[in-house]
Design a protein around this motif. Structure first.
Motif, PDB file in Angstrom:
ATOM      1  N   THR A  71      -2.840 -12.045 -15.042  1.00 16.47           N
ATOM      2  CA  THR A  71      -1.762 -11.734 -14.190  1.00 16.47           C
ATOM      3  C   THR A  71      -1.062 -10.452 -14.262  1.00 16.47           C
ATOM      4  O   THR A  71      -0.658  -9.803 -13.630  1.00 16.47           O
ATOM      5  CB  THR A  71      -0.732 -12.774 -13.618  1.00 16.47           C
ATOM      6  OG1 THR A  71      -0.245 -13.368 -15.160  1.00 16.47           O
ATOM      7  CG2 THR A  71      -1.658 -14.409 -13.285  1.00 16.47           C
ATOM      8  N   VAL A  72      -0.845 -10.191 -15.931  1.00 17.51           N
ATOM      9  CA  VAL A  72      -0.071  -9.163 -16.433  1.00 17.51           C
ATOM     10  C   VAL A  72      -1.130  -7.866 -15.784  1.00 17.51           C
ATOM     11  O   VAL A  72      -0.417  -6.930 -15.563  1.00 17.51           O
ATOM     12  CB  VAL A  72       0.302  -9.255 -17.714  1.00 17.51           C
ATOM     13  CG1 VAL A  72       0.751  -7.876 -18.164  1.00 17.51           C
ATOM     14  CG2 VAL A  72       0.886 -10.484 -17.850  1.00 17.51           C
ATOM     15  N   LEU A  73      -2.479  -7.986 -16.203  1.00 21.32           N
ATOM     16  CA  LEU A  73      -3.147  -6.649 -16.186  1.00 21.32           C
ATOM     17  C   LEU A  73      -3.137  -6.502 -14.621  1.00 21.32           C
ATOM     18  O   LEU A  73      -3.090  -5.149 -14.176  1.00 21.32           O
ATOM     19  CB  LEU A  73      -4.507  -6.906 -16.574  1.00 21.32           C
ATOM     20  CG  LEU A  73      -4.639  -7.266 -18.324  1.00 21.32           C
ATOM     21  CD1 LEU A  73      -6.131  -7.422 -18.361  1.00 21.32           C
ATOM     22  CD2 LEU A  73      -3.993  -5.990 -18.726  1.00 21.32           C
ATOM     23  N   ALA A  74      -3.333  -7.507 -13.618  1.00 17.35           N
ATOM     24  CA  ALA A  74      -3.327  -7.527 -12.252  1.00 17.35           C
ATOM     25  C   ALA A  74      -1.838  -6.845 -11.673  1.00 17.35           C
ATOM     26  O   ALA A  74      -1.970  -5.722 -10.739  1.00 17.35           O
ATOM     27  CB  ALA A  74      -3.485  -8.735 -11.651  1.00 17.35           C
ATOM     28  N   ALA A  75      -0.768  -6.951 -12.392  1.00 18.37           N
ATOM     29  CA  ALA A  75       0.475  -6.637 -11.772  1.00 18.37           C
ATOM     30  C   ALA A  75       0.494  -5.140 -12.136  1.00 18.37           C
ATOM     31  O   ALA A  75       1.099  -4.249 -11.509  1.00 18.37           O
ATOM     32  CB  ALA A  75       1.598  -7.396 -12.443  1.00 18.37           C
ATOM     33  N   LEU A  76       0.173  -4.706 -13.433  1.00 16.17           N
ATOM     34  CA  LEU A  76      -0.030  -3.337 -13.846  1.00 16.17           C
ATOM     35  C   LEU A  76      -0.857  -2.511 -12.880  1.00 16.17           C
ATOM     36  O   LEU A  76      -0.465  -1.436 -12.397  1.00 16.17           O
ATOM     37  CB  LEU A  76      -0.520  -3.070 -15.301  1.00 16.17           C
ATOM     38  CG  LEU A  76       0.769  -3.614 -16.266  1.00 16.17           C
ATOM     39  CD1 LEU A  76       0.146  -3.528 -17.559  1.00 16.17           C
ATOM     40  CD2 LEU A  76       1.802  -2.751 -16.388  1.00 16.17           C
ATOM     41  N   ALA A  77      -2.175  -2.930 -12.781  1.00 17.65           N
ATOM     42  CA  ALA A  77      -2.983  -2.442 -11.761  1.00 17.65           C
ATOM     43  C   ALA A  77      -2.385  -2.165 -10.284  1.00 17.65           C
ATOM     44  O   ALA A  77      -2.629  -1.209  -9.636  1.00 17.65           O
ATOM     45  CB  ALA A  77      -4.245  -3.440 -11.613  1.00 17.65           C
ATOM     46  N   ALA A  78      -1.633  -3.120  -9.945  1.00 16.50           N
ATOM     47  CA  ALA A  78      -0.907  -3.067  -8.366  1.00 16.50           C
ATOM     48  C   ALA A  78       0.066  -2.084  -8.507  1.00 16.50           C
ATOM     49  O   ALA A  78       0.450  -1.202  -7.734  1.00 16.50           O
ATOM     50  CB  ALA A  78      -0.274  -4.363  -8.045  1.00 16.50           C
ATOM     51  N   VAL A  79       0.756  -2.033  -9.604  1.00 12.61           N
ATOM     52  CA  VAL A  79       1.979  -0.815  -9.764  1.00 12.61           C
ATOM     53  C   VAL A  79       1.177   0.542  -9.812  1.00 12.61           C
ATOM     54  O   VAL A  79       1.750   1.393  -9.089  1.00 12.61           O
ATOM     55  CB  VAL A  79       2.764  -1.268 -11.107  1.00 12.61           C
ATOM     56  CG1 VAL A  79       3.746  -0.071 -11.284  1.00 12.61           C
ATOM     57  CG2 VAL A  79       3.502  -2.557 -10.790  1.00 12.61           C
ATOM     58  N   ALA A  80       0.058   0.462 -10.563  1.00  4.58           N
ATOM     59  CA  ALA A  80      -0.738   1.787 -10.685  1.00  4.58           C
ATOM     60  C   ALA A  80      -1.080   2.232  -9.436  1.00  4.58           C
ATOM     61  O   ALA A  80      -1.074   3.274  -8.937  1.00  4.58           O
ATOM     62  CB  ALA A  80      -1.667   1.702 -11.690  1.00  4.58           C
ATOM     63  N   LEU A  81      -1.563   1.408  -8.433  1.00  4.84           N
ATOM     64  CA  LEU A  81      -2.097   1.646  -7.082  1.00  4.84           C
ATOM     65  C   LEU A  81      -1.087   2.157  -5.998  1.00  4.84           C
ATOM     66  O   LEU A  81      -1.321   3.286  -5.560  1.00  4.84           O
ATOM     67  CB  LEU A  81      -3.027   0.388  -6.382  1.00  4.84           C
ATOM     68  CG  LEU A  81      -4.275   0.121  -7.379  1.00  4.84           C
ATOM     69  CD1 LEU A  81      -4.812  -1.052  -6.636  1.00  4.84           C
ATOM     70  CD2 LEU A  81      -5.407   1.290  -6.960  1.00  4.84           C
ATOM     71  N   VAL A  82      -0.044   1.474  -6.320  1.00  6.12           N
ATOM     72  CA  VAL A  82       1.244   1.752  -5.529  1.00  6.12           C
ATOM     73  C   VAL A  82       1.641   3.369  -5.737  1.00  6.12           C
ATOM     74  O   VAL A  82       2.183   4.336  -5.081  1.00  6.12           O
ATOM     75  CB  VAL A  82       2.373   0.730  -5.567  1.00  6.12           C
ATOM     76  CG1 VAL A  82       3.505   1.285  -4.772  1.00  6.12           C
ATOM     77  CG2 VAL A  82       1.770  -0.566  -5.003  1.00  6.12           C
ATOM     78  N   GLY A  83       1.715   3.412  -7.299  1.00 12.07           N
ATOM     79  CA  GLY A  83       2.380   4.897  -7.535  1.00 12.07           C
ATOM     80  C   GLY A  83       1.455   5.834  -7.296  1.00 12.07           C
ATOM     81  O   GLY A  83       1.944   6.951  -6.869  1.00 12.07           O
TER      82      GLY A  83
END
Length: 508
Positions: A71-83
């Motif tokens: 879930t931590v990696l997924a959250a970081l990936a989501a933040v990266a996609l948004v950014g």
């Protein structure tokens, strides 16, 4: 240069610049990737802070070591996609254009913004290369203009060769030269007109303007790495950091409580960050001179190339701390309109640390002529003289020793044909040099104790920056006379100053 693009205005027509259409261009397409890393880095910092606040166990640590680590990696990936998605939209909506009189920048997604930087008000041109951008060979071009701390225009990111070519073009236009635009879609040099008297075609187009090339530079000096490290170790921040660390260790040993270390961690990180920024920001500091002006290059993680055109420096400060006294090292700072206040000190450095001869050399680059026959004698008196040695400086009276018992002999001023020199300080020696034509305004301050003693402090108001010219505790009559005479000298100097575009002849 970047691929040109013509952007229509609100009416659907190409935006004009004076009497011609602007050629709007986009920055490098890799720009979203470079800027998106800032969002990912901020997310990692926030998660790390939450992990520290959770203690040795709990919070983020439990997630990483448990069954839901993904879930931590997924959250970081989501933040990266948004950014990165936002950065792509911002790149799509960002265009710039170079006109005859100004540089134009359009940006903004929800709220559109268009900025203009007049070339005749250009103060400096910087090329900044952050660490991530260096991997892609990209640079950000920053134009600082006279008009406040937020009056500049930043064009980024561009290929390194494109940034150099654009800087050369802008500096040439700011100097008043007519040069061709560095655009891949430039029109042909000329067109054929009707035949001449003997049947040969004649050209009706004017002779093409020359293409701007980067002006040659002559290296002046380079700050050795060993001297930079030694100067940082001899700074007050390093001394305080070492003393604080010693106190923390002693308290931990005496009390046996390790909580003292965590409580003092913010102060240690703050002082350590300052020392680290000094070392990395001033690393490999180089000074050169060219027809465009003074060129500075420095930086380890983020490299920065600055070009300060002639006559753009508003005030110069030579400063020496007591810890540098044995080596006779000096630090040279400048005020340049548009660079902002003390938070932008890395942009306002002319020399981080150097010998006296080196400091006076870089001073001569921005103020070649003091208007006196023996400038070295006057400058030496300003750097380390006091009232006990005869000099051209008018010093504070003896009765001011009750207000400033340590440095009262140092306080004083001197006037030359081109500049006003103000000196002060004993533990930290300061000499401020202000060209007469760069005087913004003048002021006299007089507190209750000063009124009782018949003295006053004289100030020269310069543009924002690290230099705040002042001569404290002068005789009240000397301060009043200096204010009246300096106002007259400033008016005269501004009336006879050269044009803003320094390569244009008067009257053209």
């Amino acid at each position: 240069m970047s691929t040109p693009e013509t952007t229509p205005d609100a009416a659907g027509q190409p935006a004009p610049s004076g009497d011609e259409a602007l050629e709007w261009r986009r920055v490098h397409p890799v720009t979203p990737l470079v800027r998106g890393w800032a969002v990912v880095g901020a997310a990692v910092v926030i998660l790390g802070q939450q992990s520290l606040e959770g203690g040795p166990r709990g919070g983020l640590i439990d997630l990483l070591t448990g069954d839901y680590w993904w879930t931590v990696l997924a959250a970081l990936a989501a933040v990266a996609l948004v950014g990165w998605g936002y950065s792509v939209l911002a790149w799509r909506m960002t265009t710039y254009a170079i006109g005859e009189e100004a540089v134009h920048l359009r940006r903004g997604i929800l709220f559109r913004q268009q900025r203009h930087a007049r070339l005749d008000r250009l103060q400096s041109v910087d090329i900044r290369q952050p660490l991530v951008a260096r991997f892609f060979g990209l640079c950000e071009l920053t134009l600082e203009t006279a008009g406040g701390t937020d009056s500049g225009v930043a064009i980024g990111f561009l290929k390194g060769s494109d940034a150099d070519a654009l800087r050369a073009e802008l500096l040439a236009r700011a100097a008043g030269l007519k040069v061709a635009r560095t655009s891949p879609s430039a029109p042909a040099a000329g067109t054929e007109g009707p035949p001449g008297p003997e049947g040969a075609p004649t050209s009706t187009a004017p002779e093409p303007a020359p293409v701007a090339v980067e002006a040659p530079q002559v290296p002046v000096l380079t700050v050795p790495v060993g001297r930079l490290i030694a100067s940082v170790l001899r700074s007050g921040a390093t001394i305080m950091l070492l003393l604080w660390a010693l106190v923390v260790v002693v308290v931990m040993i005496a009390t046996g409580e390790f909580a003292v270390l965590s409580a003092s961690l913010p102060a240690v990180l703050g002082a350590g960050g300052y020392v680290f920024n000094r070392l990395t920001g001033e690393f490999d500091f180089r000074v050169a001179i060219s027809p465009d002006g003074v060129r500075l290059r420095h930086g380890m993680l983020e490299t920065r190339s600055q070009t300060i055109p002639p006559g753009r420096v508003q005030a110069v400060r030579l400063v020496q701390s007591v810890l540098w006294r044995g080596r006779d090292w000096w630090r040279v700072q400048v005020n340049v309109a548009g660079y902002g206040g003390d938070s932008e000190e890395k942009n306002s450095l002319l020399l981080p640390v150097g010998t006296r001869d080196e400091a006076l050399t870089v001073l001569s680059l921005v103020l070649p002529d003091l208007g006196i026959e023996e400038p070295r004698r006057v400058l030496d008196a300003g750097l380390d003289g006091d009232s006990r040695a005869p000099s051209v400086f008018v010093t504070a009276p003896r009765r001011t020793r009750i207000l400033d018992p340590v440095a009262w002999r140092r306080n004083g001023f001197a006037v030359t044909g081109r500049a006003l020199l103000l000196r002060r300080g004993r533990l930290v020696k300061i000499l401020d040099v202000v060209p007469h034509e760069r005087t913004q305004s003048l002021g006299i301050n007089q507190g209750p104790w000063q009124r009782r003693l018949g003295v006053a402090s004289f100030q020269v108001h310069s543009t924002e920056g690290p230099v705040h010219p002042e001569a404290p505790h002068l005789d009240a009559d000397d301060a009043a006379r200096l204010m009246a005479e300096q106002a007259r000298r400033a008016r005269t100097a501004r009336a006879t100053a050269g044009p803003e575009r320094w390569m244009e002849r008067q009257g053209e």
